[in-house]
Every structure is written in C-alpha cells, then in structure tokens.
Write a protein that holds these residues in place. Structure first.
Motif, mmCIF file in Angstrom:
data_model
loop_
_atom_site.group_PDB
_atom_site.id
_atom_site.type_symbol
_atom_site.label_atom_id
_atom_site.label_comp_id
_atom_site.label_asym_id
_atom_site.label_seq_id
_atom_site.Cartn_x
_atom_site.Cartn_y
_atom_site.Cartn_z
ATOM 1 N N SER A 151 0.992 -1.027 0.177
ATOM 2 C CA SER A 151 0.026 0.106 -0.024
ATOM 3 C C SER A 151 1.097 1.275 0.124
ATOM 4 O O SER A 151 0.498 2.457 -0.656
ATOM 5 N N GLU A 152 2.301 1.222 0.568
ATOM 6 C CA GLU A 152 2.745 2.054 0.958
ATOM 7 C C GLU A 152 3.107 2.975 -0.300
ATOM 8 O O GLU A 152 3.859 4.184 -1.116
ATOM 9 N N HIS A 153 3.860 1.838 -1.063
ATOM 10 C CA HIS A 153 4.619 1.668 -2.236
ATOM 11 C C HIS A 153 3.534 2.312 -3.482
ATOM 12 O O HIS A 153 3.798 3.249 -4.535
ATOM 13 N N ASN A 154 2.553 1.404 -3.717
ATOM 14 C CA ASN A 154 1.586 2.002 -4.704
ATOM 15 C C ASN A 154 0.964 3.309 -4.168
ATOM 16 O O ASN A 154 0.751 4.138 -5.233
ATOM 17 N N ALA A 155 0.970 4.186 -3.154
ATOM 18 C CA ALA A 155 0.798 4.790 -2.801
ATOM 19 C C ALA A 155 1.953 6.255 -3.632
ATOM 20 O O ALA A 155 1.617 7.520 -4.359
ATOM 21 N N ILE A 156 2.665 5.404 -3.017
ATOM 22 C CA ILE A 156 4.560 6.521 -4.035
ATOM 23 C C ILE A 156 4.254 6.431 -5.781
ATOM 24 O O ILE A 156 3.979 7.848 -6.357
ATOM 25 N N PHE A 157 3.497 5.654 -5.582
ATOM 26 C CA PHE A 157 3.473 5.198 -7.428
ATOM 27 C C PHE A 157 2.499 6.503 -7.757
ATOM 28 O O PHE A 157 2.746 7.093 -9.304
ATOM 29 N N LEU A 173 7.699 7.135 3.626
ATOM 30 C CA LEU A 173 6.749 6.285 3.932
ATOM 31 C C LEU A 173 6.029 6.523 5.365
ATOM 32 O O LEU A 173 6.788 6.900 6.241
ATOM 33 N N THR A 174 4.523 6.223 5.052
ATOM 34 C CA THR A 174 4.062 6.083 6.342
ATOM 35 C C THR A 174 3.539 5.027 7.155
ATOM 36 O O THR A 174 3.585 3.605 6.433
ATOM 37 N N ALA A 175 3.550 4.752 8.917
ATOM 38 C CA ALA A 175 3.838 3.565 8.965
ATOM 39 C C ALA A 175 2.747 3.405 10.452
ATOM 40 O O ALA A 175 2.656 4.744 10.755
ATOM 41 N N HIS A 247 -1.256 6.918 2.693
ATOM 42 C CA HIS A 247 -0.449 5.246 3.171
ATOM 43 C C HIS A 247 0.430 5.274 2.159
ATOM 44 O O HIS A 247 1.425 5.033 2.357
ATOM 45 N N SER A 248 0.906 6.946 1.855
ATOM 46 C CA SER A 248 2.076 7.564 1.871
ATOM 47 C C SER A 248 2.712 9.268 1.227
ATOM 48 O O SER A 248 1.130 8.539 1.196
ATOM 49 N N ALA A 259 0.013 13.163 -1.052
ATOM 50 C CA ALA A 259 -0.999 12.124 -0.100
ATOM 51 C C ALA A 259 -1.421 11.343 -0.928
ATOM 52 O O ALA A 259 -2.458 11.739 -2.173
ATOM 53 N N GLN A 260 -2.225 9.951 -0.934
ATOM 54 C CA GLN A 260 -2.552 9.251 -1.233
ATOM 55 C C GLN A 260 -4.097 8.753 -0.090
ATOM 56 O O GLN A 260 -2.718 8.056 1.409
ATOM 57 N N LEU A 261 -4.900 9.176 0.284
ATOM 58 C CA LEU A 261 -5.465 8.293 0.937
ATOM 59 C C LEU A 261 -6.112 6.778 0.387
ATOM 60 O O LEU A 261 -7.067 7.249 -0.677
#
Length: 383
Positions: A151-157, A173-175, A247-248, A259-261
């Motif tokens: 989910s994090e890398h897909n958000a950055i993508f 990256l969000t944690a 998600h990141s 940001a992607q939510l």
C-alpha cells in the motif's frame, strides 16, 4: 473491447493472494486468473482453482504435489517445487505475475517472469530488498513494468505519476507504529508474542505482523522504495501515522506534498496495479472524511526501534548487506515466534550479523544468495 489482463498469482492462498482474487471477482472484465501458486495449502489451492477456472497451478512443497493433483479439477496442470514456480510463470500465457510469496522463494520466478517480458506486480518485499539492483536493471532491459502492490509503495507510485525524478525532494513512507508505538523501551523489552501479534490496523500473517511490531517491515520498505523509484536512501523517510489512512506521501522540491488516501484494504493497491494506467470503479467503500475525526503524524522513535537505522545503513551500503539483514531478521523472527528469543533480541541479532558481514558491492545474484545462506546459517547457530 479491452481484453482482461491475464494474471498469475504466486502466493494465492495468503492474505495478498486472497485479496487479489477478490479484485478478480469484482472486475472480471479487467482481470483473469491464468495461474495460481501456493507453498503448501493444498485444499485452499485446489478450491481456488475450481472457483477461478485457472488451468495451471503450482505447489512449492513437492511432497504435497500428488495430494494436490488428486484434488484438482480435471484438466488442470500442476507444477511442483522451486522449478515449478519458474515453469508456471514462463510456460503459461500471462500479462502479469503478482508475486506475493514471503521470503526469497519468489526471487527466481520474478526474474524468470521479467525475462519472458511479463509485467511484475510486487507484494513480496524480499525481491527488491535483496536484489533490487538486478531486478530493476532486468526490467529496464526487457522494457517491462514493475508495479508495487504494498500500500505504501503503490501510494508513492500514484503520487509520482506525471512528475520527473528531479522534482522529488523526499519519499515519505507512513507507518502505523505497530502495537508498541506508545510503549516505553522497558515495556517493549518485555513484550510477549501475543502482544506483538496484535496489530492495531492490518490483518496479516505472523511474520509480517512481527516485522510491523519491530518496524523492520518499514525498514524493508525503505530499501524497496530506494530501488522502485530510483532514489538514494537519504531521500527516503518514515513518519508514523496511526490511522493508516494516508498510505504514503511525496514531497517535491517546491515544498508541495502529494498524498494518497484510502481505507485499509489491500484490494485498493492490487486493483490499481492490475488496471494501471486506468482507474476503474469498484465495490470498495469510499472514504467518509467527516467520520475520520483526525489524522495524526509523529516522528518514529528510533531509539526504541533500531530497525529503521539498520535498514538505512543496509540500503545505503547496498550490495549484499540488505540480503544479510533480511536473512538475519527472518531467522530471528522465527526464533521469537517459537519462544526461543526475547523480542529485543531480534534487533540485537540482526545488528550483530550485519556487523560481521563483509559487504560485496554491486553483487551478482549468486553472491546475494550466498550471502543470504551464510547469514541464515550464522543466525541458526546463534539463536
């Protein structure tokens, strides 16, 4: 009329694999299951083959191949063992291979899929952590896409689409922070297995849940991001976000942040990896911003969670060190799960193995696998 994308799922009986099958059921016009593979879950794999109509399956545990064949629908071909995974991705006609196998078992099939010109959807961190340089170089050479499913890398993508690499200041990256986000160092040192397995946000397998508790999962994601998006480790950062709605993020050189939510459902990133570059409607729930109440962010506590600094070191030095870190962590997590080591010994053990390793820069696949094997052997003796 657009044809559905034919997808092979490696790790189809795990949490990512079952989410991918949900996406396929929701979007049959966009996704068709061409093949399925699991480690040893015979009954579940046979049922998935019956449900999806897949005509090709593979079982990693060769000792269970005969049992699987006896339960498969007529006409379904069964591959077995490590070579069986490679044969599945190379012999079966497919547009994409989704790699959702935990550990290094997915590495050779992933490289084989790339050599056949198939796009790769990556949910297995180890592929890019261990051999990111080799994997991305092969993808460029074969002109195939590496699409992130985490989910994090897909958000950055998603946030990076339409932007140049030189416009990026930081990947953030969000944690979630895991179950021990607010615990003192003393409390963390005494953490039990049951407490470590109680993740506040996601339902995942035992190994990745422990990695989330130590924050090694986020450390692995830092290295993965470094290779996926071709940025140095200094531009990969982590922020704790307990709600796991953002998600990141990507920070650009002008100070703007995208940001992607979305809800915490892996179907979102899996769908986008399969339908990219298109966006298509689905049955997943939209966000209700009024009900979110608040979104919080805080810096990670690096003194309490040394994994982030260990990962930054591994990603910065590169070569064989990420593979060594990953191998030592896998063995240490297994020891913790079996009650053979206390929780903080996971970090201590990984640091000790990394300190003893002599790094080989720009390592070949054979050198990476040899370093992995050596680190596992050392870890088994030590733990």
């Amino acid at each position: 009329m657009q044809q559905p994308k034919r997808v092979i799922i490696l790790g189809s009986t795990g949490s990512i694999g079952t989410s991918a099958l949900k996406v396929a059921r929701d979007l049959p016009e966009r996704m068709e299951i061409a093949g399925l593979a699991a480690a040893q879950s015979v009954d579940a794999l046979a049922q998935q083959a019956a449900d999806t109509g897949a005509r090709h399956v593979a079982i990693y545990d060769e000792s269970r191949a005969a049992e699987l064949r006896s339960k498969l629908p007529a006409g379904v071909k069964c591959y077995a063992g490590a070579q069986g995974l490679i044969d599945l991705v190379t012999e079966v006609d497919a547009d994409m291979v989704l790699v959702a196998i935990i550990g290094i078992a997915g590495l050779r099939p992933a490289l084989a899929a790339i050599e056949c010109g198939r796009d790769l959807a990556v949910a297995s961190k180890e592929i890019l952590v261990m051999a990111g340089e080799s994997v991305m170089a092969a993808a460029r050479r074969k002109n195939v896409s590496i699409l992130p499913v985490d989910s994090e890398h897909n958000a950055i993508f998603q946030c990076l689409e339409g932007h140049r690499a030189d416009e990026v200041s930081r990947l953030i990256l969000t944690a979630s922070g895991g179950p021990f986000r607010t615990w003192s160092t003393e409390q963390i040192a005494a953490a039990t297995l049951a407490q470590a397995l109680k993740h506040p946000t996601w339902e995942m397998g035992r190994k990745i849940t422990i990695d989330s508790a130590t924050l090694f999962n986020k450390g692995l994601e830092m290295i993965e991001a470094r290779w996926l998006f071709d940025v140095e480790m200094a531009r990969v950062d982590v922020v704790v976000h307990p709600q796991s709605i953002v998600h990141s993020m990507v920070e650009f050189i002008d100070g703007s942040v995208l940001a992607q939510l979305s809800h915490t459902d892996m179907c979102f990133p899996i769908q986008y990896a399969v339908t990219w570059p298109d966006r298509v409607p689905n049955t997943l729930p939209p966000l209700d911003f009024a009900s979110l109440a608040r979104l919080e962010f805080e810096a990670p506590r690096r003194d309490a969670f040394p994994s982030l600094d260990l990962a930054r070191r591994a990603g910065t030095e590169g070569g064989t060190l990420p593979a060594v870190m990953n191998a030592a962590n896998e063995v240490a997590v297994a020891a913790f799960l079996e009650g053979r080591c206390p929780f903080p010994d996971i970090w201590r053990h990984v640091a000790a193995v990394m300190d003893r390793h002599r790094v080989i820069p720009h390592a070949s696949l054979e050198e990476i696998l040899a370093a992995d094997e050596e680190a596992r052997a050392q870890s088994i003796i030590a733990l």
